[in-house]
Design a protein around this motif. Structure first.
Motif, PDB file in Angstrom:
ATOM      1  N   GLN A   1     -11.044   3.242   3.053  1.00 17.00           N
ATOM      2  CA  GLN A   1     -10.049   2.772   2.088  1.00 17.00           C
ATOM      3  C   GLN A   1     -10.549   3.002   0.673  1.00 17.00           C
ATOM      4  O   GLN A   1     -10.905   2.075  -0.041  1.00 17.00           O
ATOM      5  N   GLY A   2     -10.559   4.268   0.289  1.00 21.15           N
ATOM      6  CA  GLY A   2     -10.972   4.618  -1.064  1.00 21.15           C
ATOM      7  C   GLY A   2      -9.933   4.191  -2.085  1.00 21.15           C
ATOM      8  O   GLY A   2      -8.824   3.784  -1.749  1.00 21.15           O
ATOM      9  N   THR A   3     -10.278   4.308  -3.351  1.00 20.63           N
ATOM     10  CA  THR A   3      -9.372   3.855  -4.415  1.00 20.63           C
ATOM     11  C   THR A   3      -8.189   4.789  -4.613  1.00 20.63           C
ATOM     12  O   THR A   3      -7.151   4.376  -5.128  1.00 20.63           O
ATOM     13  N   GLU A   4      -8.320   6.053  -4.218  1.00 20.70           N
ATOM     14  CA  GLU A   4      -7.228   7.015  -4.417  1.00 20.70           C
ATOM     15  C   GLU A   4      -6.923   7.739  -3.108  1.00 20.70           C
ATOM     16  O   GLU A   4      -7.305   8.890  -2.911  1.00 20.70           O
TER      17      GLU A   4
ATOM     18  N   ASN B   1     -16.164   3.433   1.653  1.00 20.26           N
ATOM     19  CA  ASN B   1     -15.001   3.345   0.771  1.00 20.26           C
ATOM     20  C   ASN B   1     -15.251   3.927  -0.612  1.00 20.26           C
ATOM     21  O   ASN B   1     -14.307   4.184  -1.349  1.00 20.26           O
ATOM     22  N   HIS B   2     -16.520   4.117  -0.972  1.00 18.63           N
ATOM     23  CA  HIS B   2     -16.833   4.699  -2.281  1.00 18.63           C
ATOM     24  C   HIS B   2     -16.985   6.214  -2.232  1.00 18.63           C
ATOM     25  O   HIS B   2     -17.154   6.852  -3.273  1.00 18.63           O
TER      26      HIS B   2
ATOM     27  N   GLU C   1       0.820  -1.213   0.000  1.00 11.55           N
ATOM     28  CA  GLU C   1       0.000   0.000   0.000  1.00 11.55           C
ATOM     29  C   GLU C   1       0.856   1.267   0.000  1.00 11.55           C
ATOM     30  O   GLU C   1       0.420   2.312  -0.461  1.00 11.55           O
TER      31      GLU C   1
END
Length: 410
Positions: free
Chosen positions: A317-320, A297-298, A251
């Protein structure tokens, strides 16, 4: 469980409070300006070899009162390392997990070999060429080297966000206060060197001084890590903890190289507990735990929640992600999740929230290629009692670029 799992119970070195006090007195002589050769001679005569535990306790924030200048702190750190070189006891463990490809310490050391090679075969060589002739070509070579060296941020970030939190659980606080501070000195120095080279104005000596500082401090940090930090971690961490560190390292990313392999200890792999399929009844609806986590997370923002005791309890824990977060921060005080130089801001903000002086505080900064909006909200219950702080972080560059109107689907 393997024998290594309980190594911290089997390999703890005994040391006396008198010996530790003597060590502190010797290092105070450095701070008072005594000649380093005289101090080193006394160290060798009265101490000889220091244990990992002693070094940890010795270096736990010698500037706790904050009375020393930045330059004085840097000077003392350098002198500390000069005294300790060759004076730290080697430890013997029943196994050598750091020799196993993919083990986090193996990867850290692999990166250190690449960093050392960059310093020796490129940066040092190109600095000599630059000192002889500060041509455009030689300036560019140094700039290219500094750009590569800046990748060290990933190495330091993994150390700060994965190694330090576990050390803190064992009461080992020195790295979080001291080593993180030196990491920041190094990061700042590399960026300073890049700026001087990108905007080179003929001040050759300024470039030579800052690049030499980078070379010396990065080399010294390799010594500190491999002779104090990593042995300290290997003495204390369980195999389960190392597996978690290895799992989360991706990560953050790696510096100048990659892990040599995927590390698989010779035991059954850790199976993560499946998420409960239970439901949460809220005031305005009912959600499954899975739905709630996916929903959080979205969101196009990063969310972190800190409880009333300043302990990190959750992060989305978003994608970016904008700032590095690893699961090791859960259960850690928020003060220890920030660089030492910014802790006072965090403490002042939390004190205002707890005292009811503020309910929200905003910051906005340029971070790499983003314009980041950071908001902190005091979370209070129905009686107005403070129960924690919500951190809300968002890249607002796309929002700042909006103009006109949009009323139809893309």
């Amino acid at each position: 469980m393997s024998e290594m799992i309980n190594n911290r119970e089997q390999h703890t070195t005994e040391y006396s409070s008198e010996r530790l006090e003597k060590l502190k007195q010797i290092f105070k002589e450095l701070q008072s300006g005594k000649n380093i050769d005289e101090v080193k001679a006394r160290f060798d005569k009265e101490i000889g070899k220091g244990s990992i535990e002693e070094m940890s306790k010795l270096q736990h924030d010698f500037n706790e009162n904050g009375e020393m200048t930045l330059e004085e702190v840097k000077r003392i750190y350098t002198l500390h390392t000069e005294i300790l070189k060759g004076s730290v006891e080697e430890i013997e463990l029943p196994t050598n997990p750091e020799d196993e490809p993919g083990h986090p310490v193996h990867t850290f050391k692999l990166e250190n070999r690449e960093i050392a090679k960059l310093l020796e075969t490129r940066l040092h060589v190109h600095l000599i060429e630059f000192a002889k002739e500060d041509s455009e070509e030689n300036v560019y070579k140094l700039l290219e080297d500094c750009n590569l060296l800046l990748d060290i941020d990933k190495h330091y970030s993994r150390k700060e966000n994965l190694i330090f939190p576990y050390l803190e659980t064992y009461g080992i606080m020195g790295p979080s206060t001291n080593m993180w501070r030196i990491d920041d000195f190094i990061r700042d120095a590399i960026k300073d060197a890049r700026q001087k080279l990108m905007n080179y104005n003929g001040d050759k000596q300024a470039v030579i001084d800052i690049v030499n500082y980078c070379i010396r401090e990065v080399s010294d940090m390799i010594y500190r890590e491999e002779n104090i930090l990593f042995p300290m971690a290997l003495m204390n961490f369980t195999e389960d903890e190392w597996v978690k560190i290895a799992h989360e390292s991706d990560e953050v990313g790696f510096c100048l190289t990659e892990p040599a392999a995927e590390w698989k200890p010779e035991r059954k792999a850790i199976s993560e507990k499946a998420m409960s399929e239970g439901f949460i009844k809220l005031e305005t609806g009912i959600l499954s735990l899975k739905q709630l986590e996916l929903m959080l997370n979205h969101l196009p923002v990063d969310i972190t929640f800190i409880d009333q005791d300043d302990v990190v309890r959750y992060f989305s824990q978003g994608t970016e992600r904008i700032f590095v977060r690893t699961k090791a921060v859960i259960g850690r005080t928020v003060q220890n999740c920030h660089p030492p130089r910014s802790v006072h801001v965090v403490e002042e903000l939390l004190a205002d929230f707890k005292a009811g002086k503020k309910d929200v505080e905003d910051f906005y900064i340029k971070f790499r290629d983003k314009y980041v909006y950071i908001r902190y909200f005091a979370v209070r219950d129905e009686n107005g009692e403070y129960i924690g702080t919500l951190e809300f972080t968002q890249n607002i560059d796309p929002i700042r670029a909006i103009n006109g109107e949009k009323r139809i689907l893309s």
